[in-house]
Design an enzyme around this catalytic site. Structure first.
Site, mmCIF file in Angstrom:
data_model
loop_
_atom_site.group_PDB
_atom_site.id
_atom_site.type_symbol
_atom_site.label_atom_id
_atom_site.label_comp_id
_atom_site.label_asym_id
_atom_site.label_seq_id
_atom_site.Cartn_x
_atom_site.Cartn_y
_atom_site.Cartn_z
ATOM 1 N N ASP A 7 -8.495 -9.076 4.206
ATOM 2 C CA ASP A 7 -8.266 -7.985 5.145
ATOM 3 C C ASP A 7 -9.372 -7.882 6.186
ATOM 4 O OD1 ASP A 7 -7.077 -5.809 6.262
ATOM 5 O OD2 ASP A 7 -7.669 -4.376 4.725
ATOM 6 N N GLU B 40 0.816 -1.208 0.000
ATOM 7 C CA GLU B 40 0.000 0.000 0.000
ATOM 8 C C GLU B 40 0.856 1.267 0.000
ATOM 9 O OE1 GLU B 40 -2.665 -0.693 3.358
ATOM 10 O OE2 GLU B 40 -4.055 -1.731 2.039
ATOM 11 N N GLU C 258 -12.704 -2.309 12.212
ATOM 12 C CA GLU C 258 -12.711 -1.615 10.922
ATOM 13 C C GLU C 258 -13.837 -2.101 10.005
ATOM 14 O OE1 GLU C 258 -9.003 -1.860 8.823
ATOM 15 O OE2 GLU C 258 -9.783 -0.822 7.061
HETATM 16 C C1 BDP Z 1 -6.176 -2.164 6.122
HETATM 17 C C2 BDP Z 1 -6.482 -0.776 6.561
HETATM 18 C C3 BDP Z 1 -5.342 0.169 6.374
HETATM 19 C C4 BDP Z 1 -4.076 -0.421 6.967
HETATM 20 C C5 BDP Z 1 -3.821 -1.770 6.348
HETATM 21 C C6 BDP Z 1 -2.667 -2.523 7.007
HETATM 22 O O1 BDP Z 1 -7.609 -0.350 5.833
HETATM 23 O O2 BDP Z 1 -5.686 1.376 6.977
HETATM 24 O O3 BDP Z 1 -2.996 0.398 6.787
HETATM 25 O O4 BDP Z 1 -4.932 -2.591 6.518
HETATM 26 O O5 BDP Z 1 -2.950 -3.491 7.699
HETATM 27 O O6 BDP Z 1 -7.095 -2.984 6.808
HETATM 28 O O7 BDP Z 1 -1.525 -2.198 6.801
#
Ligand code: BDP
Length: 669
Positions: free
Chosen positions: A356, A277, A384
């Site tokens: 996720d 990401e 989340e």
């Molecule tokens: C996702 C989240 C994000 C996190 C990412 C992570 O939406 O904000 O940075 O995971 O785990 O669930 O790095």
């Protein structure tokens, strides 16, 4: 409620016990000299005794174990033959309550266990209780930013940071008390997305503050950890590369670590999100994750530190039209070829599922595939995707299922719990971590009932054999006192909450029908034509992602017999049907219902479940402190409205796609 009490310490908000028959033990506490953690333990016992039954114990220092024929009281001492690794033995004999352990942290956990028994007003006479933690590492990951915000935080601001500074105050100490009381022994204080000033946490600028924080933690048996920016040599060190094989990069990290460990010698280590990401990592330099992690591991090895390297790596700029690329495969494809290549102080941190933190996912196929690598299971108690602490969603039953999943990696001892604890492959023990759900709200977790996830995670990490129901009861009685009616109602609410949330949101493991970015509330196609790899692929005939061998092949990344089980629609567990397969709406499930009817029915049921939860909560109104009652009530009302919104959007969507009427003739728009 007859009493006025302060609930700001969650399950450690001690209530008065008007008549306490076992108070005798608490008149004297005998402790060993020179053990900071044991002194903390004694202090915690006195605090609890004072608050609960107005007893101020005399703390008496002894040299070693209790002398023969010694008088009544509580004896805390380490014993090299006692339970090790943070375990303890708590027993009563002839008027003496004794807690022994090989390590001081065991004594502390034993004291908190004793306090829980007192809170629940359980008899102490003839007590004989042993507990040894299943997991060496029991951690919390805070996604706190230095400006005071929290990524995916749903209970206020950070209590670790504000205006680029570290906060060290009463709440820090309260936090340490709360987390050590549930057996947590490692805390990462900053977000895995390490940007701007957070990169400087390893510089001299923050050394003094970290030192102080680590001291508070240390007295409670907790090690401090930091998230690290892989590009720090450039962003902080001014180098023009962060290549893990470059000599100047290695030298820079070595120097930096030497300096960090000079101020915090017992720093646990670092958590790294790399090549994910948008975060930097070894891929930029055509290096592997093993090269990246090992370079850092060597730099912290002289100080006993570990590098916790996250496996949450995937292509976040995927083309939604491409049916071959599968985000679910990504962690497996990136890390399974590297098994056995990591230094022994590298631990891979693996999210529970391949996507996720959706309400339902299969267990990540990396568990079982990795057999020569230390592993930490990562779960998320920050809700989340499970209602953001506005909905009640008790996640411990989910975590239990994950821990009990048989990976088939060995004949016996093949569950996820066996792997992470080191029972499956003894030299590769790791542990478990949760993305934390806390913040600056007075009740710590926004939703008062979300504290059950925080408490429950710690208790489960310590003793994975506890059941979700036992943990719920323990939390409830520590928080509200041993009131049968409260315990029954609250535990029923908790235990029905995860299935209810699953019912009224996206069905059978498909996930992702949420509003993009903030991840709250229904949005049926919100992610469908986007680049994140998160699709449901619904059309007029059916829905689901084909992940068998004719599809993306993700099912084949599991070991046998799981690969075969997931391969076919018939054998695939139904709760994961749409995760693994594209299925027609008219397909009949094992209970005889069509898929579409199942979708309609569960969505109505989910809303009814929330109505039941509200009735249960209203039934204990007189027994719950007014402010807590109101806070939870408001959230439950919101949950009900929101669950209806979910139900209506999901049902309408599938009705309009399929043109198939609800057999029960209910109103679907
Ligand atoms: C996702 C989240 C994000 C996190 C990412 C992570 O939406 O904000 O940075 O995971 O785990 O669930 O790095």
């Amino acid at each position: 409620m007859e009493e006025q009490m302060d609930y700001s310490m969650a399950w450690l908000s001690y209530r008065k016990i008007p008549w306490y028959p076992d108070r005798e033990y608490f008149r004297k506490i005998y402790v060993q000299e020179n053990e900071a953690v044991i002194h903390t333990a004694a202090k915690e016992l006195s605090r609890a005794a004072e608050a609960m039954f107005d007893e101020s114990p005399q703390i008496i220092t002894i040299l070693k174990e209790a002398p023969e024929n010694s008088s009544a009281g509580i004896y805390l001492y380490t014993d090299k033959n006692g339970p090790g690794n943070g375990g303890y033995h708590l027993y009563e004999e002839g008027g003496r309550l004794t807690i022994t352990a090989e390590e001081p942290s065991g004594i502390l956990y034993g004291c908190f266990a004793l306090i829980r028994k007192v809170q629940r007003q359980q008899p102490l006479k003839n007590l004989d209780y042993k507990e040894v933690p299943d997991n060496p590492l029991r951690m919390l990951n805070h996604w706190d930013n230095m400006d005071g915000s929290i990524e995916r935080g749903y209970s206020g601001d950070s209590f670790f940071f504000k205006n680029q500074e570290l906060l060290i105050n009463e709440r820090t100490a309260d936090y340490a008390r709360l987390v050590s009381s549930i057996g947590i022994n490692g805390v990462v204080i900053n977000n895995v997305n390490v940007k701007e000033n957070a990169t400087k946490l390893i510089s001299e600028d923050y050394a003094e503050d970290l030192k102080q924080l680590a001291m508070i933690f240390r007295n409670y048996g907790i090690s401090l950890y930091l998230s690290l920016n892989f590009a720090a040599p450039m962003e902080l060190g001014g180098l023009d590369t962060a290549d893990p094989e470059a000599a100047e990069v290695r030298d820079w990290w070595e120097k930096q670590m030497k300096q960090v460990y000079a101020s915090v010698p017992d720093l646990g280590g670092f958590l790294v999100k790399a090549d994910s990401e948008g975060r930097p990592g070894p891929f930029t330099y055509q290096r592997t994750h093993a090269q990246g992690a090992n370079m850092l591991a060597k730099a912290v090895k002289p100080y006993g530190g570990v590098i916790i390297w996250r496996c949450f790596v995937y292509n976040c700029t995927q083309d939604w039209r491409d049916r071959k690329t599968d985000r679910a495969r990504s962690a497996y494809d990136s890390f399974s070829p590297l098994d056995g290549q990591f230094e022994d102080n590298v631990i891979l941190q693996i999210k529970n599922g391949p996507m996720d933190f959706q309400v339902r996912e299969p267990v990540s196929s990396l568990f079982g595939a990795l057999q020569r690598t230390r592993q930490i299971l990562e779960v998320q108690i920050a809700q989340e995707y499970t209602g953001q602490q506005r909905h009640v969603c008790y996640l411990i039953p989910e975590f239990k299922e994950i821990l009990e999943f048989h990976t088939c990696c060995t004949k016996e001892r093949d569950t996820v719990a066996d792997i992470i604890s080191g029972r499956a492959f003894p030299q590769f023990a790791g542990g478990i971590t949760a993305v934390a759900n806390t913040g600056s709200d007075t009740n710590w977790t926004g939703h008062d009932l979300a504290a059950a996830n925080w408490f429950g995670f710690g208790r489960l990490a310590f003793s994975t054999s506890l059941s979700a129901g036992e943990i719920a009861e323990e939390w409830c009685e520590c928080t509200f006192g041993p009131d049968k009616e409260i315990t029954e109602a609250v535990c029923r609410i908790l235990m029905m909450s995860w299935p209810a949330y699953e019912k009224y949101t996206s069905p059978l493991g498909i996930g992702w029908m949420v509003n993009p970015h903030n991840h709250y509330g229904p949005n049926v196609d919100g992610y469908e034509y986007d680049r994140w790899g998160t699709y449901h692929r619904a059309d007029h005939y059916g829905l689901g992602v084909e992940r068998g061998s004719k599809g993306t092949g993700y099912a084949q990344t599991y070991l046998e017999a799981n690969a075969s089980m997931y391969e076919t629609i018939e054998d695939c567990p139904e709760e994961l049907l749409l995760f693994f397969h594209y299925v027609p709406y008219t397909y009949r499930l094992k209970n005889g219902k069509t898929l579409i009817q199942h979708i309609y029915d569960t969505h109505f049921e989910g809303v009814e479940d929330v109505q039941k939860m509200i009735a249960l909560w209203n039934g204990i109104r007189e027994r719950i402190p007014e402010d807590i009652f109101m806070r939870v009530s408001e959230r439950l009302e919101h949950q009900l409205e929101h669950a209806k919104e979910w139900r209506d959007q999901i049902n309408t969507y599938f009705y309009r796609k399929s043109f198939i009427e609800d057999e029960k003739g209910r109103k679907i728009y």
